[in-house]
Design a protein around this motif. Structure first.
Motif, PDB file in Angstrom:
ATOM      1  N   GLU A 134      25.677  55.354  67.962  1.00 17.56           N
ATOM      2  CA  GLU A 134      26.480  55.163  69.171  1.00 17.56           C
ATOM      3  C   GLU A 134      25.786  55.733  70.398  1.00 17.56           C
ATOM      4  OE1 GLU A 134      29.284  53.440  69.746  1.00 17.56           O
ATOM      5  OE2 GLU A 134      28.963  52.719  67.702  1.00 17.56           O
ATOM      6  N   VAL A 135      25.152  56.887  70.239  1.00 15.34           N
ATOM      7  CA  VAL A 135      24.431  57.497  71.360  1.00 15.34           C
ATOM      8  C   VAL A 135      23.221  56.654  71.735  1.00 15.34           C
ATOM      9  CG1 VAL A 135      23.044  59.498  72.070  1.00 15.34           C
ATOM     10  CG2 VAL A 135      25.197  59.837  70.840  1.00 15.34           C
ATOM     11  N   SER A 171      22.057  65.654  76.320  1.00 10.63           N
ATOM     12  CA  SER A 171      22.497  66.747  75.453  1.00 10.63           C
ATOM     13  C   SER A 171      23.073  66.226  74.138  1.00 10.63           C
ATOM     14  CB  SER A 171      23.527  67.609  76.180  1.00 10.63           C
ATOM     15  OG  SER A 171      24.661  66.834  76.545  1.00 10.63           O
ATOM     16  N   SER A 172      23.749  65.093  74.201  1.00 12.67           N
ATOM     17  CA  SER A 172      24.355  64.540  72.985  1.00 12.67           C
ATOM     18  C   SER A 172      23.279  64.152  71.977  1.00 12.67           C
ATOM     19  CB  SER A 172      25.225  63.331  73.331  1.00 12.67           C
ATOM     20  OG  SER A 172      24.473  62.356  74.032  1.00 12.67           O
ATOM     21  N   PHE A 173      22.192  63.557  72.454  1.00 12.65           N
ATOM     22  CA  PHE A 173      21.122  63.167  71.539  1.00 12.65           C
ATOM     23  C   PHE A 173      20.427  64.401  70.975  1.00 12.65           C
ATOM     24  CE2 PHE A 173      16.869  61.979  70.280  1.00 12.65           C
ATOM     25  CZ  PHE A 173      17.071  60.794  69.598  1.00 12.65           C
ATOM     26  N   PHE A 224      10.948  67.006  70.871  1.00 12.24           N
ATOM     27  CA  PHE A 224      11.549  66.468  72.083  1.00 12.24           C
ATOM     28  C   PHE A 224      11.305  67.375  73.272  1.00 12.24           C
ATOM     29  CE2 PHE A 224      14.120  64.405  68.783  1.00 12.24           C
ATOM     30  CZ  PHE A 224      13.916  63.086  69.160  1.00 12.24           C
ATOM     31  N   GLY A 225      10.204  68.099  73.194  1.00 14.23           N
ATOM     32  CA  GLY A 225       9.854  68.967  74.311  1.00 14.23           C
ATOM     33  C   GLY A 225       9.421  68.148  75.520  1.00 14.23           C
ATOM     34  N   ASP A 226       9.382  68.774  76.650  1.00 19.06           N
ATOM     35  CA  ASP A 226       8.979  68.075  77.865  1.00 19.06           C
ATOM     36  C   ASP A 226       7.538  67.623  77.762  1.00 19.06           C
ATOM     37  OD1 ASP A 226      11.467  68.546  78.913  1.00 19.06           O
ATOM     38  OD2 ASP A 226      10.856  70.436  79.903  1.00 19.06           O
TER      39      ASP A 226
END
Length: 222
Positions: A81-82, A150-152, A218-220
């Motif tokens: 869903e996300v 934030s949700s992911f 998932f770092g910058d």
């Protein structure tokens, strides 16, 4: 009146000693038999209880593993869903993970399995879901806007933690099954297992330590 006298033969002392010896011998033999029966019963009971304990340990480890698989399965719809919110996200990837989750739902095992074929179908379905999930997370790296939400990030952390717990649970279950299967094949436990109805548990084909856990950074990125 004439009195008739009759002579009654009495056993000699030697005969009495011999009869006493026989009686004592029978008593000693009976005691020995009872002691041996007691030892055999004690050993059998101990062996049986040991098998029961190992059987319960396998069931406990299976429950933990299965619950972690269920936890991962529950997270998939939330992740989908996300991800759907990302523009132009690969539809084939979403379809693949949705289909893989559906296959997992079609194969359920209520207890530690003894049927090898059924167990392997279950594990293959779980592996396919794991692969599809790993692929989705990798593809998601191409969508920085998505991965920045934030949700992911929260779901990604939950999935990674679940995958790590699955890996540990797989190892614990495989070791428990190995110990149990070896125990019920040993003498005299094999006779106790046969009469007690204890069956061989299905074992994993591959080494659970070789299972790859998705590591997504998932770092910058610059």
């Amino acid at each position: 009146m004439t009195r008739t006298s009759s002579s009654v033969s009495r056993p000699s002392a030697a005969s009495r000693r011999e009869a006493g010896s026989v009686g004592k011998g029978c008593l000693i033999s009976l005691v020995i038999v009872l002691v041996l029966v007691g030892i055999a019963w004690s050993m059998t009971a101990g062996t049986y209880n040991g098998i029961v304990a190992q059987d319960e340990n396998v069931s406990s480890k299976w429950t933990i593993l299965d619950s972690q698989y269920q936890r991962r399965m529950d997270l998939v719809p939330q992740l989908v869903e996300v991800v759907k919110g990302a523009a132009d996200f690969e539809k084939s990837t979403l379809t693949e993970i949705t289909d893989a989750r559906a296959k997992v739902g079609q194969v359920t095992l209520p207890d530690a399995p003894t049927d090898e074929a059924e167990f392997q179908r279950y594990m293959q379905a779980q592996q396919q879901l794991g692969s599809a999930l790993s692929k989705l997370l990798v593809v998601a790296e191409n969508y920085p806007t998505l991965t920045a939400t934030s949700s992911f990030r929260d779901l990604q952390a939950q999935i990674e933690g679940t995958e790590n717990r699955i890996n540990v649970a797989r190892i614990d279950y495989a070791n428990a099954v190995k110990d149990y299967n070896v125990a019920i094949r040993k003498f005299p436990a094999n006779f106790v297992a046969t009469f007690g109805g204890f069956e061989k548990k299905a074992q994993m084909e591959s080494d659970p330590t070789n299972r790859e856990v998705p590591q997504i950074d998932f770092g910058d990125k610059k």
